[in-house]
Design a protein around this motif. Structure first.
Motif, short mmCIF file in Angstrom:
data_model
loop_
_atom_site.label_atom_id
_atom_site.label_comp_id
_atom_site.label_asym_id
_atom_site.label_seq_id
_atom_site.Cartn_x
_atom_site.Cartn_y
_atom_site.Cartn_z
N VAL A 1 22.57 94.45 17.09
CA VAL A 1 23.40 95.41 16.36
C VAL A 1 22.74 95.74 15.03
CG1 VAL A 1 25.64 95.79 15.27
CG2 VAL A 1 25.52 94.64 17.48
N ILE A 2 22.35 94.71 14.31
CA ILE A 2 21.57 94.81 13.08
C ILE A 2 21.10 93.39 12.78
CG2 ILE A 2 23.43 94.39 11.39
CD1 ILE A 2 21.14 97.34 10.91
N ASP A 3 19.90 93.23 12.27
CA ASP A 3 19.37 91.88 12.08
C ASP A 3 19.64 91.40 10.67
OD1 ASP A 3 17.94 89.51 11.94
OD2 ASP A 3 16.29 90.26 13.18
N PRO A 4 20.51 90.38 10.51
CA PRO A 4 20.82 89.91 9.16
C PRO A 4 19.67 89.16 8.50
CG PRO A 4 21.89 88.51 10.78
CD PRO A 4 21.28 89.66 11.53
N ASN A 5 18.64 88.79 9.27
CA ASN A 5 17.50 88.10 8.68
C ASN A 5 16.36 89.07 8.37
OD1 ASN A 5 16.16 85.80 7.72
ND2 ASN A 5 15.03 85.55 9.64
N ARG A 6 16.72 90.27 7.97
CA ARG A 6 15.77 91.29 7.54
C ARG A 6 16.33 91.97 6.30
NH1 ARG A 6 13.47 88.77 10.70
NH2 ARG A 6 12.13 89.40 12.44
N GLY A 7 15.43 92.42 5.44
CA GLY A 7 15.87 93.19 4.28
C GLY A 7 16.38 94.55 4.71
N GLU A 8 17.16 95.17 3.88
CA GLU A 8 17.76 96.46 4.23
C GLU A 8 16.73 97.57 4.39
OE1 GLU A 8 21.04 97.61 1.81
OE2 GLU A 8 22.08 95.68 2.03
N ASP A 9 15.52 97.37 3.85
CA ASP A 9 14.47 98.38 3.99
C ASP A 9 13.42 97.98 5.02
OD1 ASP A 9 13.36 96.30 2.58
OD2 ASP A 9 12.35 97.56 1.10
N ASP A 10 13.67 96.91 5.78
CA ASP A 10 12.69 96.43 6.75
C ASP A 10 12.72 97.32 8.00
OD1 ASP A 10 11.55 94.79 9.00
OD2 ASP A 10 11.36 93.31 7.40
N PRO A 11 11.56 97.75 8.50
CA PRO A 11 11.54 98.61 9.69
C PRO A 11 12.06 97.93 10.95
CG PRO A 11 9.31 97.97 9.06
CD PRO A 11 10.21 97.55 7.94
N THR A 12 12.12 96.59 10.96
CA THR A 12 12.65 95.88 12.13
C THR A 12 14.11 95.48 11.95
OG1 THR A 12 11.91 93.69 11.33
CG2 THR A 12 10.36 94.98 12.66
N LEU A 13 14.76 96.06 10.95
CA LEU A 13 16.18 95.79 10.73
C LEU A 13 17.01 96.17 11.95
CD1 LEU A 13 18.47 95.12 8.64
CD2 LEU A 13 18.39 97.53 8.00
N LEU A 14 16.66 97.27 12.59
CA LEU A 14 17.33 97.72 13.81
C LEU A 14 16.25 97.86 14.88
CD1 LEU A 14 20.13 98.75 14.90
CD2 LEU A 14 19.18 101.05 14.62
#
Length: 275
Positions: free
Chosen positions: A87-100
């Motif tokens: 759904v969304i990866d909480p172990n990534r920063g909000e600007d990380d390209p692998t967030l979604l």
């Protein structure tokens, strides 16, 4: 597909995080970023088959059980996610390209394929940010009580990757702050029969990830634990590993260096500034 509050299940009306309350005076905070493979009905299973949600692409297999058992054994507070990393990866920063993730270990994620900036922002606001706000609240409470928090983040990894077996039973990931990692590596290294990874099978230097945000930036001692998934698939394995960490971690909380707020900076940020 949309749904109003009256049609939501109790689970969907709960916050996107689970908090386990600790005993008064506990300064250890246990985290589980990928505790759940749950996807709210409005996402239509993201277009994936149910079988995909039993894989590591959806959550960290076994780690909710380990985290809950460890929190209970130590009387420590814990914060766990209640949504799938797809759904969304909480172990990534909000600007990380692998967030979604639109493609994860060979699986195309149709429900993410066309998600634009507005949809990503919506998911961040609904799932990602509240989870991190809950972590911050727990850390703030420890600081307000006059102590220095210590963060232990629990994850699991696949026994093999792209056909190559991974020999480690457990690994610790870290960046530049080794106050908790180094003595824990030494303690795990004394455990009979264990193969222990130091920044294996991943590198712990990732700008914006959970420990960068809550540990590195705030100067709190921290480490990320990775346990091989075949060792924690069932309750017996989860209990075994929880008991191991419940035995090894408490003496480390008495180390003087873990009682200080100290900023070490980040290898990841140094690399980013040079690129």
């Amino acid at each position: 597909m949309s749904c109003d509050a009256s049609s939501l299940s109790t689970k969907d009306q709960e916050p996107p995080f689970e908090v386990v309350e600790g005993l008064p005076g506990s300064r250890l905070l246990i985290l589980c970023d990928h505790a759940s493979n749950y996807v709210p009905p409005e996402f239509g299973g993201l277009g994936l088959s149910p079988a995909e949600f039993e894989r590591h692409i959806a959550y960290d297999i076994g780690m909710r059980g380990v985290t809950l058992a460890l929190a209970r054994l130590l009387g420590a507070p814990a914060v766990l996610s209640r949504f799938s990393r797809l759904v969304i990866d909480p172990n990534r920063g909000e600007d990380d390209p692998t967030l979604l993730m639109r493609l994860s270990d060979g699986a195309v994620v149709p429900g993410n394929a066309k998600a634009g900036a507005d949809e990503i922002a919506r998911r961040v606001a609904r799932f990602h940010r509240p989870y991190h706000d809950a972590i911050s609240a727990q850390l703030d409470a420890i600081v307000d009580a006059g102590d220095t928090p210590v963060i232990l983040s629990m994850h699991s990894f696949t026994p093999a990757w792209k056909g190559a077996p991974r020999p480690w039973h457990v690994g610790l990931l870290w960046d530049r702050d080794d106050r908790l990692t180094r003595p824990l590596l030494e303690a795990l290294g004394r455990e009979p029969g264990l193969i222990v990874g130091d920044n294996e099978p991943y590198d712990g230097a990732l700008v914006g990830d959970t420990l960068h945000q809550h540990g590195t930036r705030r100067g709190f001692p921290h480490t990320l634990v990775e346990i091989r998934q075949d060792l924690v698939r069932d309750e017996a394995g989860q209990t075994e590993w929880a008991l191991r960490f419940a035995r090894l971690v408490p003496p480390l909380l008495e180390l003087p260096e873990t009682r200080r707020i100290t900023h070490y900076g980040s290898r990841a940020e140094i690399r980013r500034s040079k690129s």
